[in-house]
Motif scaffolding. Structure first.
Motif, PDB file in Angstrom:
ATOM      1  N   VAL A 101       0.846  -1.211   0.000  1.00  0.00           N
ATOM      2  CA  VAL A 101       0.000   0.000   0.000  1.00  0.00           C
ATOM      3  C   VAL A 101       0.877   1.254   0.000  1.00  0.00           C
ATOM      4  O   VAL A 101       0.393   2.346  -0.280  1.00  0.00           O
ATOM      5  N   LEU A 102       2.163   1.087   0.303  1.00  0.00           N
ATOM      6  CA  LEU A 102       3.046   2.263   0.445  1.00  0.00           C
ATOM      7  C   LEU A 102       3.100   3.093  -0.850  1.00  0.00           C
ATOM      8  O   LEU A 102       2.819   4.306  -0.830  1.00  0.00           O
ATOM      9  N   GLY A 103       3.448   2.466  -1.955  1.00  0.00           N
ATOM     10  CA  GLY A 103       3.587   3.179  -3.236  1.00  0.00           C
ATOM     11  C   GLY A 103       2.276   3.843  -3.666  1.00  0.00           C
ATOM     12  O   GLY A 103       2.263   5.039  -3.993  1.00  0.00           O
ATOM     13  N   PRO A 104       1.157   3.082  -3.676  1.00  0.00           N
ATOM     14  CA  PRO A 104      -0.114   3.698  -4.051  1.00  0.00           C
ATOM     15  C   PRO A 104      -0.507   4.877  -3.155  1.00  0.00           C
ATOM     16  O   PRO A 104      -0.988   5.905  -3.648  1.00  0.00           O
ATOM     17  N   LEU A 105      -0.247   4.782  -1.851  1.00  0.00           N
ATOM     18  CA  LEU A 105      -0.574   5.904  -0.947  1.00  0.00           C
ATOM     19  C   LEU A 105       0.265   7.126  -1.313  1.00  0.00           C
ATOM     20  O   LEU A 105      -0.215   8.261  -1.374  1.00  0.00           O
ATOM     21  N   LEU A 106       1.530   6.849  -1.574  1.00  0.00           N
ATOM     22  CA  LEU A 106       2.466   7.912  -1.922  1.00  0.00           C
ATOM     23  C   LEU A 106       2.052   8.579  -3.241  1.00  0.00           C
ATOM     24  O   LEU A 106       2.050   9.808  -3.368  1.00  0.00           O
ATOM     25  N   ALA A 107       1.677   7.743  -4.218  1.00  0.00           N
ATOM     26  CA  ALA A 107       1.286   8.265  -5.529  1.00  0.00           C
ATOM     27  C   ALA A 107       0.003   9.086  -5.420  1.00  0.00           C
ATOM     28  O   ALA A 107      -0.171  10.094  -6.094  1.00  0.00           O
ATOM     29  N   ARG A 108      -0.893   8.638  -4.539  1.00  0.00           N
ATOM     30  CA  ARG A 108      -2.205   9.330  -4.466  1.00  0.00           C
ATOM     31  C   ARG A 108      -2.125  10.601  -3.608  1.00  0.00           C
ATOM     32  O   ARG A 108      -2.734  11.616  -3.928  1.00  0.00           O
ATOM     33  N   THR A 109      -1.338  10.545  -2.495  1.00  0.00           N
ATOM     34  CA  THR A 109      -1.410  11.657  -1.531  1.00  0.00           C
ATOM     35  C   THR A 109      -0.087  12.398  -1.347  1.00  0.00           C
ATOM     36  O   THR A 109      -0.062  13.452  -0.727  1.00  0.00           O
ATOM     37  N   GLY A 110       1.021  11.803  -1.787  1.00  0.00           N
ATOM     38  CA  GLY A 110       2.311  12.467  -1.621  1.00  0.00           C
ATOM     39  C   GLY A 110       3.046  12.087  -0.351  1.00  0.00           C
ATOM     40  O   GLY A 110       4.181  12.500  -0.145  1.00  0.00           O
ATOM     41  N   HIS A 111       2.414  11.295   0.501  1.00  0.00           N
ATOM     42  CA  HIS A 111       3.131  10.838   1.692  1.00  0.00           C
ATOM     43  C   HIS A 111       2.494   9.574   2.274  1.00  0.00           C
ATOM     44  O   HIS A 111       1.311   9.305   2.018  1.00  0.00           O
ATOM     45  N   ALA A 112       3.277   8.818   3.041  1.00  0.00           N
ATOM     46  CA  ALA A 112       2.758   7.611   3.686  1.00  0.00           C
ATOM     47  C   ALA A 112       3.762   7.131   4.717  1.00  0.00           C
ATOM     48  O   ALA A 112       4.969   7.373   4.589  1.00  0.00           O
ATOM     49  N   LYS A 113       3.224   6.463   5.731  1.00  0.00           N
ATOM     50  CA  LYS A 113       4.097   5.835   6.728  1.00  0.00           C
ATOM     51  C   LYS A 113       3.587   4.406   6.922  1.00  0.00           C
ATOM     52  O   LYS A 113       2.451   4.193   7.350  1.00  0.00           O
ATOM     53  N   VAL A 114       4.434   3.459   6.552  1.00  0.00           N
ATOM     54  CA  VAL A 114       4.012   2.057   6.551  1.00  0.00           C
ATOM     55  C   VAL A 114       5.049   1.233   7.300  1.00  0.00           C
ATOM     56  O   VAL A 114       6.257   1.401   7.092  1.00  0.00           O
ATOM     57  N   ALA A 150       7.643   7.888   3.772  1.00  0.00           N
ATOM     58  CA  ALA A 150       7.983   8.323   2.412  1.00  0.00           C
ATOM     59  C   ALA A 150       7.212   9.588   2.081  1.00  0.00           C
ATOM     60  O   ALA A 150       6.038   9.712   2.418  1.00  0.00           O
ATOM     61  N   THR A 151       7.893  10.511   1.428  1.00  0.00           N
ATOM     62  CA  THR A 151       7.218  11.727   0.971  1.00  0.00           C
ATOM     63  C   THR A 151       7.620  12.018  -0.468  1.00  0.00           C
ATOM     64  O   THR A 151       8.733  11.691  -0.896  1.00  0.00           O
ATOM     65  N   ALA A 152       6.705  12.646  -1.174  1.00  0.00           N
ATOM     66  CA  ALA A 152       6.990  13.088  -2.541  1.00  0.00           C
ATOM     67  C   ALA A 152       6.208  14.379  -2.734  1.00  0.00           C
ATOM     68  O   ALA A 152       5.224  14.415  -3.457  1.00  0.00           O
ATOM     69  N   PRO A 153       6.671  15.449  -2.043  1.00  0.00           N
ATOM     70  CA  PRO A 153       5.866  16.675  -2.047  1.00  0.00           C
ATOM     71  C   PRO A 153       5.650  17.248  -3.446  1.00  0.00           C
ATOM     72  O   PRO A 153       4.603  17.835  -3.716  1.00  0.00           O
ATOM     73  N   THR A 154       6.608  17.018  -4.342  1.00  0.00           N
ATOM     74  CA  THR A 154       6.410  17.571  -5.698  1.00  0.00           C
ATOM     75  C   THR A 154       6.025  16.472  -6.690  1.00  0.00           C
ATOM     76  O   THR A 154       6.196  16.618  -7.893  1.00  0.00           O
ATOM     77  N   GLY A 155       5.546  15.374  -6.185  1.00  0.00           N
ATOM     78  CA  GLY A 155       5.077  14.294  -7.057  1.00  0.00           C
ATOM     79  C   GLY A 155       6.177  13.305  -7.400  1.00  0.00           C
ATOM     80  O   GLY A 155       7.348  13.532  -7.095  1.00  0.00           O
ATOM     81  N   LEU A 156       5.770  12.209  -8.000  1.00  0.00           N
ATOM     82  CA  LEU A 156       6.731  11.165  -8.372  1.00  0.00           C
ATOM     83  C   LEU A 156       7.064  11.281  -9.853  1.00  0.00           C
ATOM     84  O   LEU A 156       6.208  11.661 -10.652  1.00  0.00           O
ATOM     85  N   ARG A 157       8.303  10.957 -10.181  1.00  0.00           N
ATOM     86  CA  ARG A 157       8.737  11.008 -11.586  1.00  0.00           C
ATOM     87  C   ARG A 157       9.074   9.592 -12.059  1.00  0.00           C
ATOM     88  O   ARG A 157       9.629   8.799 -11.299  1.00  0.00           O
ATOM     89  N   GLY A 158       8.752   9.329 -13.331  1.00  0.00           N
ATOM     90  CA  GLY A 158       9.085   8.034 -13.908  1.00  0.00           C
ATOM     91  C   GLY A 158      10.588   7.791 -13.854  1.00  0.00           C
ATOM     92  O   GLY A 158      11.376   8.735 -13.766  1.00  0.00           O
ATOM     93  N   ALA A 159      10.990   6.528 -13.889  1.00  0.00           N
ATOM     94  CA  ALA A 159      12.423   6.213 -13.775  1.00  0.00           C
ATOM     95  C   ALA A 159      12.741   4.937 -14.533  1.00  0.00           C
ATOM     96  O   ALA A 159      11.848   4.131 -14.815  1.00  0.00           O
ATOM     97  N   GLU A 160      14.017   4.772 -14.867  1.00  0.00           N
ATOM     98  CA  GLU A 160      14.499   3.512 -15.461  1.00  0.00           C
ATOM     99  C   GLU A 160      15.016   2.660 -14.314  1.00  0.00           C
ATOM    100  O   GLU A 160      15.946   3.074 -13.614  1.00  0.00           O
TER     101      GLU A 160
END
Ligand code: EPZ
Length: 429
Positions: A101-114, A150-160
């Motif tokens: 659930v960590l990644g989806p929470l982060l993607a949806r809200t910008g932060h999560a603690k799991v 985990a936080t992603a205040p400015t959103g997540l960016r795609g990566a290789e």
């Protein structure tokens, strides 16, 4: 604590319907976090694990409504609003898949603690690959007191991302996160388990853009939002394989319906080599075995899909206990997944284990005894052994079984097995 009592010796004859896959359902459920629209999952297995993850999702604000659908059980997940991004230790330690659930929470809200999932009886099972993937997407991660923040205040960016080795959970976690990350993500050395294909197809139905489904390179073009969808969970190939082995062990003829036999090709090939008849049908497979003819020992090595599944290793070991000759079983995926061997020995099996290798020397027959389930797949292997053993076998700690096998006693007794559940109070059901 409940146990399962089995009187061995009955042949298996009849039809066993296969349920939706636990290991797909759990990841599809996590996908519900990614959208404020409803996600309807049909062909949902009713299991302790899915109930448990449903509880965690409920804590996060997702409404979870289980109902009887035209096609068996279905569950409607609706994450209209995420009200909490905290997954506590108590709700994660019992089931590793909760960590996803960590990644989806982060993607949806910008932060999560799991909470970190912690150890497990089948080996150390770290989550370093999961964390590396989230970091590559631009998340700032802190590990403290057993929690991942985990936080992603400015959103997540795609990566290789090139995984150093194949991990089912890390591939799924990265995929679940990448669908809402800005730009392109490429996942190399991705796992190809059919449950990942199921997840990718469901995400696509929700509006995600994913290329390379069912291959080891997944390319994801991030989108800004996802829709809901109606999705039917793929049939459980491990449940199918377990009942296929049960029929082979007990003898008789069983048709597994609502299944996808092409998802257990590696197992079928080994069963055929051992002397079992395996015949695919339009919606499943027929497994036939003449109990008067002894099976032959064959060797097995567990691998990532499409190789022989580690989740079927314990069951296959059981089948080999009474085959003619020696069978060498290599476990490549998990470091400590032979705990069923000493339990099988209590039934008279002759097995020696050295590191990742077990040698099973076939004996003419097994004798019933009390045994203990040590993990989910080990517990079904003991049930299978009990069905072929002379006399009575009781399998303790069946909560392991309830995590992943829906109505096991009902499905097996409908085919003639003498199997019942004994409640902790000693009453049979
Ligand atoms: C999934 O576990 C399944 N669980 C397992 O089924 C299955 O046995 C396994 O895949 C392999 O097929 C679910 O889908 C819920 P991995 P997962 O990541 O994702 C190491 C069952 O009975 N690893 O492919 O945890 C790990 O320790 C369960 O239903 C790292 O080192 O498996 C293992 O040795 C049991 N770091 C190997 O990789 C990581 O970050 C493969 O694990 C991740 C994994």
């Amino acid at each position: 604590m409940d146990s399962i009592a089995i009187t061995g010796g009955a042949r298996l004859n009849g039809v066993i319907p296969i349920s939706g896959a636990k290991n797909s359902a759990l990841k599809l459920m996590a996908a519900s976090i990614l959208t404020d629209q409803p996600l309807l999952l049909t062909n949902m297995p009713r299991l302790a694990d899915t109930k448990f993850l449903g509880r965690l999702l409920g804590e996060l604000g997702v409404s979870v409504e289980e109902r009887d659908g035209a096609d068996g059980t279905e569950t409607l997940f609706h994450a209209r609003e995420i009200t909490s991004t905290f997954a506590p230790y108590d709700l994660v330690r019992q089931m590793r898949a909760s960590f996803n659930v960590l990644g989806p929470l982060l993607a949806r809200t910008g932060h999560a603690k799991v909470s970190l999932p912690g150890g497990c009886t089948i080996g150390a099972r770290p989550v370093d690959l999961h964390i590396q993937a989230l970091t590559a997407f631009g998340a700032a991660i802190e590990l403290a007191e057993g929690y991942v923040s985990a936080t992603a205040p400015t959103g997540l960016r795609g990566a290789e991302i090139e995984f150093p080795f194949v991990s089912v959970g890390a591939t799924e976690h990265a995929l679940l996160t990448a669908v809402l990350a800005q730009g392109t993500t490429v996942l190399r050395r991705a796992a190809m388990e059919p449950e990942i294909g199921d997840l990718a197809r469901c995400l696509t139905a929700m509006g995600a853009k994913i290329d390379g489904v069912d291959t080891d390179v997944l390319t994801i073009e991030g989108v800004t939002s996802l829709n809901g969808a109606d999705w039917s969970v793929i049939p459980d190939r491990i449940e199918m394989g377990s009942y296929a082995v049960a029929a082979a062990m007990a003898g008789g003829e069983v048709r597994l319906s609502r299944a996808r036999p092409e998802l257990m090709t590696a197992l079928s090939e080994k069963m055929v080599a051992a002397g079992v008849e395996v015949e695919p049908t339009a919606d499943g497979v027929i497994v036939r075995r003449d109990p008067a003819v002894r099976l032959k020992a064959v060797d097995v090595t567990t691998e990532v899909y499409p190789g022989f599944a580690t989740d079927l290793q314990a069951q296959f070991m059981t089948l080999m206990t009474t085959a003619e000759g020696d069978s060498v079983i290599h476990e490549n995926i998990f470091e400590n997944r032979f705990m069923h061997a000493p339990e099988l020995a209590r039934l008279g099996a002759d097995i020696s284990v050295h590191a990742g290798e077990a040698v099973v020397r076939g004996v003419p027959s097994l004798r019933g005894a009390p045994v203990m389930a040590t993990d989910l797949r080990a517990s079904v292997s003991l049930v299978i052994a009990g069905m072929a053993a002379e006399g009575e076998t009781t399998v303790g700690r069946v909560y392991h079984l309830d995590r992943g096998f829906e109505r096991l006693e009902e499905k097996l007794s409908a085919c003639g097995a003498d199997i019942r559940r004994v409640k902790g109070d000693g009453h049979e059901h």
